[in-house]
Scaffold this motif. Structure first.
Motif, PDB file in Angstrom:
ATOM      1  N   ALA A   1      86.118  24.481  26.197  1.00 39.80           N
ATOM      2  CA  ALA A   1      85.397  25.514  26.947  1.00 39.80           C
ATOM      3  C   ALA A   1      84.137  25.920  26.182  1.00 39.80           C
ATOM      4  N   THR A   2      83.189  26.479  26.922  1.00 38.51           N
ATOM      5  CA  THR A   2      81.911  26.904  26.344  1.00 38.51           C
ATOM      6  C   THR A   2      81.676  28.383  26.619  1.00 38.51           C
ATOM      7  N   LEU A   3      81.223  29.090  25.605  1.00 40.22           N
ATOM      8  CA  LEU A   3      80.813  30.485  25.754  1.00 40.22           C
ATOM      9  C   LEU A   3      79.340  30.559  25.376  1.00 40.22           C
ATOM     10  N   SER A   4      78.486  30.821  26.365  1.00 38.57           N
ATOM     11  CA  SER A   4      77.050  30.906  26.112  1.00 38.57           C
ATOM     12  C   SER A   4      76.726  32.302  25.583  1.00 38.57           C
ATOM     13  N   LEU A   5      76.128  32.360  24.392  1.00 36.77           N
ATOM     14  CA  LEU A   5      75.864  33.638  23.745  1.00 36.77           C
ATOM     15  C   LEU A   5      74.457  34.159  24.010  1.00 36.77           C
ATOM     16  N   GLU A   6      73.484  33.265  23.988  1.00 38.43           N
ATOM     17  CA  GLU A   6      72.112  33.724  24.220  1.00 38.43           C
ATOM     18  C   GLU A   6      71.207  32.525  24.492  1.00 38.43           C
ATOM     19  N   ARG A   7      70.187  32.738  25.287  1.00 35.19           N
ATOM     20  CA  ARG A   7      69.162  31.722  25.528  1.00 35.19           C
ATOM     21  C   ARG A   7      67.966  32.052  24.642  1.00 35.19           C
ATOM     22  N   GLU A   8      67.509  31.056  23.902  1.00 34.98           N
ATOM     23  CA  GLU A   8      66.422  31.273  22.942  1.00 34.98           C
ATOM     24  C   GLU A   8      65.241  30.362  23.255  1.00 34.98           C
ATOM     25  N   ALA A   9      64.050  30.905  23.148  1.00 34.39           N
ATOM     26  CA  ALA A   9      62.839  30.122  23.377  1.00 34.39           C
ATOM     27  C   ALA A   9      62.538  29.252  22.157  1.00 34.39           C
ATOM     28  N   MET A  10      61.983  28.080  22.418  1.00 28.21           N
ATOM     29  CA  MET A  10      61.454  27.235  21.359  1.00 28.21           C
ATOM     30  C   MET A  10      59.977  27.578  21.171  1.00 28.21           C
ATOM     31  N   VAL A  11      59.498  27.488  19.946  1.00 26.94           N
ATOM     32  CA  VAL A  11      58.089  27.728  19.653  1.00 26.94           C
ATOM     33  C   VAL A  11      57.530  26.505  18.941  1.00 26.94           C
ATOM     34  N   LEU A  12      56.225  26.389  18.917  1.00 26.25           N
ATOM     35  CA  LEU A  12      55.588  25.256  18.260  1.00 26.25           C
ATOM     36  C   LEU A  12      55.130  25.683  16.865  1.00 26.25           C
ATOM     37  N   ALA A  13      55.670  25.021  15.860  1.00 27.61           N
ATOM     38  CA  ALA A  13      55.285  25.288  14.476  1.00 27.61           C
ATOM     39  C   ALA A  13      54.077  24.415  14.124  1.00 27.61           C
ATOM     40  N   ILE A  14      53.006  25.049  13.635  1.00 23.83           N
ATOM     41  CA  ILE A  14      51.740  24.379  13.357  1.00 23.83           C
ATOM     42  C   ILE A  14      51.277  24.770  11.956  1.00 23.83           C
TER      43      ILE A  14
END
Length: 301
Positions: free
Chosen positions: A161-174
């Motif tokens: 089973a899966t428990l989704s805790l949070e949705r997180e954005a990806m960012v671009l590291a430069i």
């Protein structure tokens, strides 16, 4: 002498490889020790199991007859070990938790481990950083109670089973000296189509490698991979050194790596922070952990 699992394992390994040197190496034995184990088995039944009269090793008729039985003994032994693990987990206060390296940077991970640590000495934690596919297999096989992973995920066994805790954005590291680092506001991933990319280790069916590939393809290009890196901290250090750009979870910016700027994306790329566990597992330690995870998730909304 009473026969033991080691005798059957020695015979089965030698029979499957038909090479005593290779079989001994697989079992971590010397070749004389392997031969002695097989001789004990032969003496017990008063049969020859191998024909070693020529340069090549082959099974005798008795050996061919006994091989399925040896394999069945070993299979039953492994099944008993698995059942023992299940029985032990059901009453144990030890909680085995796997996690991907990037998960440790997320605030929810810190809060969850802190909450579980506070339950000590009643609850003992065992933490193990490992890849997504390895965690899934270990949860399925009762070697881990919980896995903490990111999406995209491979296909899961129905028992998990899966428990989704949070949705997180990806960012671009430069790199700070990159021409795009000085811009304000969200950037377009397509603007970096000519830049070298630092990429994650590839995993079967999931992981941040697949997320990066998919995001670049949606932006209309195939990323030019300059380096493949197993850890986000190393990836950010290489970004700062000017070896390329990288898509990283927003929480990775907490590392404050010198020489690195993280920019949001105009077209969001997201990863879910997930917890996996055995659906039918009723062990008290696991249930306490799930209760804590749900409580932390609810408080973060």
């Amino acid at each position: 002498m009473a026969l033991e699992i080691r005798h059957w394992r020695a015979f089965a390994t030698a029979a499957e490889t038909l090479h005593f040197g290779l079989a001994a190496e697989r079992l971590g034995l010397t070749q004389p020790a392997l031969s002695q184990l097989i001789k004990t088995l032969e003496d017990a039944f008063n049969v020859r199991l191998f024909d070693r009269s020529r340069r090549r090793v082959s099974l005798t008729e008795a050996g061919r007859t006994m091989l399925p039985e040896a394999q069945a003994v070993l299979s039953q032994s492994r099944r008993a070990e698995r059942l023992g693990l299940v029985a032990g987990r059901s009453s144990s206060r030890t909680l085995a938790i796997g996690y991907v390296g990037s998960a440790a940077l997320h605030p929810l991970f810190t809060r969850l481990i802190g909450r579980l640590t506070a339950i000590r000495p009643e609850l003992i934690l065992r933490l193990d950083q490992s890849a997504v596919t390895k965690q899934i297999a270990q949860v399925r096989d009762h070697n881990l109670d919980i896995g903490i992973i990111r999406s995209p995920m491979p296909a899961l066994d129905p028992a998990i089973a899966t428990l989704s805790l949070e949705r997180e954005a990806m960012v671009l590291a430069i790199a700070r000296n990159n021409i795009h680092a000085a811009g304000e506001g969200p950037c377009d991933l397509s603007d970096f189509s000519e830049e070298p990319f630092l990429q994650y280790r590839q995993q079967e069916g999931g992981g941040l490698y697949l997320l990066t590939q998919s995001a670049c393809e949606r932006a209309g290009f195939q990323p030019q991979i300059s380096q493949t890196v197993p850890q986000i901290a190393t990836m950010l250090a290489l970004v700062g050194a000017g070896l390329g750009v990288a898509l990283v979870p927003e929480s990775a910016s907490r590392l404050g790596m010198p020489g690195v700027v993280c920019r949001a994306l105009r077209d969001p790329v997201v990863t879910d922070f997930n917890l996996i566990y055995r659906r039918a597992d009723t062990a008290p330690a696991l249930r306490e952990a799930l209760k804590a995870a749900r409580s932390i998730h609810k408080a973060s909304l």
